[in-house]
Design a protein around this motif. Structure first.
Motif, PDB file in Angstrom:
ATOM      1  N   SER A  37       0.825  -1.204   0.000  1.00 21.80           N
ATOM      2  CA  SER A  37       0.000   0.000   0.000  1.00 21.80           C
ATOM      3  C   SER A  37       0.863   1.260   0.000  1.00 21.80           C
ATOM      4  N   ALA A  38       0.556   2.173  -0.918  1.00 19.80           N
ATOM      5  CA  ALA A  38       1.331   3.419  -1.021  1.00 19.80           C
ATOM      6  C   ALA A  38       1.163   4.230   0.250  1.00 19.80           C
ATOM      7  N   GLU A  39      -0.040   4.172   0.818  1.00 21.37           N
ATOM      8  CA  GLU A  39      -0.320   4.917   2.044  1.00 21.37           C
ATOM      9  C   GLU A  39       0.583   4.426   3.171  1.00 21.37           C
ATOM     10  N   ASN A  40       0.727   3.095   3.225  1.00 20.51           N
ATOM     11  CA  ASN A  40       1.576   2.520   4.258  1.00 20.51           C
ATOM     12  C   ASN A  40       3.034   2.935   4.061  1.00 20.51           C
ATOM     13  N   ASP A  41       3.472   2.995   2.799  1.00 28.69           N
ATOM     14  CA  ASP A  41       4.844   3.440   2.514  1.00 28.69           C
ATOM     15  C   ASP A  41       5.055   4.852   3.037  1.00 28.69           C
ATOM     16  N   LEU A 111      -6.820   0.079  13.103  1.00 27.07           N
ATOM     17  CA  LEU A 111      -5.410   0.209  13.503  1.00 27.07           C
ATOM     18  C   LEU A 111      -4.688   1.272  12.675  1.00 27.07           C
ATOM     19  N   THR A 112      -5.036   1.365  11.393  1.00 29.81           N
ATOM     20  CA  THR A 112      -4.413   2.375  10.525  1.00 29.81           C
ATOM     21  C   THR A 112      -4.803   3.783  10.997  1.00 29.81           C
ATOM     22  N   MET A 113      -6.066   3.943  11.382  1.00 26.89           N
ATOM     23  CA  MET A 113      -6.532   5.242  11.908  1.00 26.89           C
ATOM     24  C   MET A 113      -5.784   5.560  13.209  1.00 26.89           C
TER      25      MET A 113
END
Ligand code: ZN
Length: 448
Positions: A37-41, A111-113
């Motif tokens: 995921s680009a967001e995770n990067d 968890l991402t939030m």
């Protein structure tokens, strides 16, 4: 502060295990959906910057980096660069802007939030600590809010007087209450030569209860060391790789209640388990490097101390605790088992005085009273003996508003778990484990 008088903070050694490389950085162990995921990067890049900021702060504040088990070269970089506080602050401000401009996508998992909110608050707290190191004086309440994301309640002397009046009745006799209380407690000191076997039995009891409900990696372990000359009574130094060093300060007499308190608070299901689960669930399984560092003066500490203290009750509801003390620990310490329930009746009363310690800290740090008055206040309202009150004042000087993390932290965690799980024991453990494995903030405990 925890329970009665002793303070257990949780610093961790800044050591790397020889040859240890967190497997969180090994791509094949990561969830591919998350890695791709680009967001995770983007978040991972912010996370790395945050870790480096925390390590840079460690060059200015020796208590700041409580634990670090990420890439060792990052620590070396921080030592070599020795960045100025102004540069650290400017970088932290820039990081906050980037975080604000990159909110989690709609529909992102919880968890991402939480990760995004956590990183933001941790960086804000870091900036508050920079300001303090630059010499700005914050009030006790301002500091607590800025560093620990919580507003400490105030308590009046009249409230403590009510509990003291109950203790007066419970411990009748001549002379000041503190002397009668001290005489009562003297019968419950663990003899020095019995300390280690008593602690080992307590750790075993806490561990057995914890592993019935929480899945821990097979290789988790810790060692216990006995030390002197500290302002705290116990400490967990998390080493990474699922290992801790737990230190017990033997400067002052250790009462029997401390065995279970310390074994649960520092070990199972407290700090050791908290760090192990964060390493497992977030650093290794998700590759979230920000959890490989633990800045002591940050919101994470309220969760750490609050769960460590509430964990004592999760593992040992009162009735079970008294039975365990009577049947296992009192005999091991050479104490009369018939006195166990009496001891814990008094213990329950004195526990209510823990917030008196916060009031002493507030007044002292706000400059309203001096050191000696703070110690006298602790003797009078928290029933600390003189040497213990003096030790506590040294703790307040070193760790300041950190004191709220023990009692307010515990109460906030208790309210959160009770709201979600009620009296259902399995559910309590499940919610507790979930909390230990997630980046929830103190303000997030009250909102959900
Ligand atoms: Zn602690």
């Amino acid at each position: 502060m925890k329970r009665l008088h002793v303070v257990a903070a949780c610093i961790a050694a800044m050591l790397m295990m020889p040859g240890f490389r967190p497997s969180g950085f090994v791509p094949e162990q990561l969830n591919p959906a998350i890695v791709l995921s680009a967001e995770n990067d983007g978040m991972n890049a912010f996370a790395e910057r945050y870790v480096k900021l925390v390590l840079a702060m460690g060059q200015h504040d020796t208590d700041y980096v409580d634990a670090f088990y990420g890439p060792p070269e990052w620590r070396k970089e921080a030592e070599t660069a020795k960045r100025a506080l102004t540069a650290i602050d400017a970088d932290a401000a820039a990081l906050l802007k980037l975080l604000a401009a990159s909110p989690p996508q709609k529909g992102a998992d919880e968890l991402t939030m939480l990760r995004h909110q956590y990183l933001t608050k941790q960086v804000e707290a870091l900036r508050a600590r920079v300001v303090m190191l630059q010499g700005k004086k914050l009030t006790f309440d301002e500091e607590a809010k800025a560093l620990y994301d919580a507003v400490p309640p105030t308590h009046t002397e009249a409230e403590f007087q009510k509990t003291l009046a109950q203790l007066e009745k419970r411990l009748p006799g001549d002379g000041p209450l503190i002397d009668r209380y001290d005489a009562f407690r003297k019968r419950f000191v663990i003899p020095k030569d019995k300390l280690d076997p008593v602690f080992r039995a307590a750790i075993d009891g806490c561990r057995q209860r914890t592993i019935r409900h929480v899945d821990l990696p097979d290789t988790e372990s810790f060692v216990v060391e006995y030390v002197t000359g500290k302002s705290w009574s116990g400490y967990n130094w998390y080493q990474g790789n699922y290992r801790s060093i737990i230190q017990v300060n033997t400067d002052l007499p250790i009462y029997i209640d401390r065995a279970v308190d310390l074994a649960c608070h520092e070990g199972y299901p407290g700090h050791h388990v908290y760090n192990v689960l964060l390493e497992k669930a977030l650093v290794r399984d998700r590759g979230w490097v920000e959890f490989s560092v633990y800045p002591l003066f940050s919101p994470q500490s309220l969760i750490a101390e609050g769960t460590a203290n509430f964990g004592i009750e999760v593992a040992f509801p009162l009735r079970e605790r008294v039975a365990f003390e009577r049947d296992v620990l009192f005999p091991k310490a050479g104490l009369d088992p018939k006195l166990a329930s009496e001891y814990y009746e008094v213990f329950a009363l004195t526990d209510r005085l823990s917030y008196a310690g916060n009031e002493a800290a507030r007044q002292y740090l706000n400059g309203q009273i001096d050191k000696n008055t703070a110690a006298a206040w602790l003797e009078r309202y928290a029933l600390y003996t003189k040497p213990r009150a003096e030790q506590r004042v040294r703790f307040i000087e070193q760790y300041r508003s950190y004191v709220i993390n023990y009692n307010l932290g515990k109460d906030m965690v208790a309210a959160y778990i009770n709201r979600r799980a009620g009296d259902d024991r399995d559910k309590r453990w499940a919610e507790f484990e979930k909390l230990l494995s997630s980046p929830r903030l103190p303000s997030g405990l009250t909102h959900q």
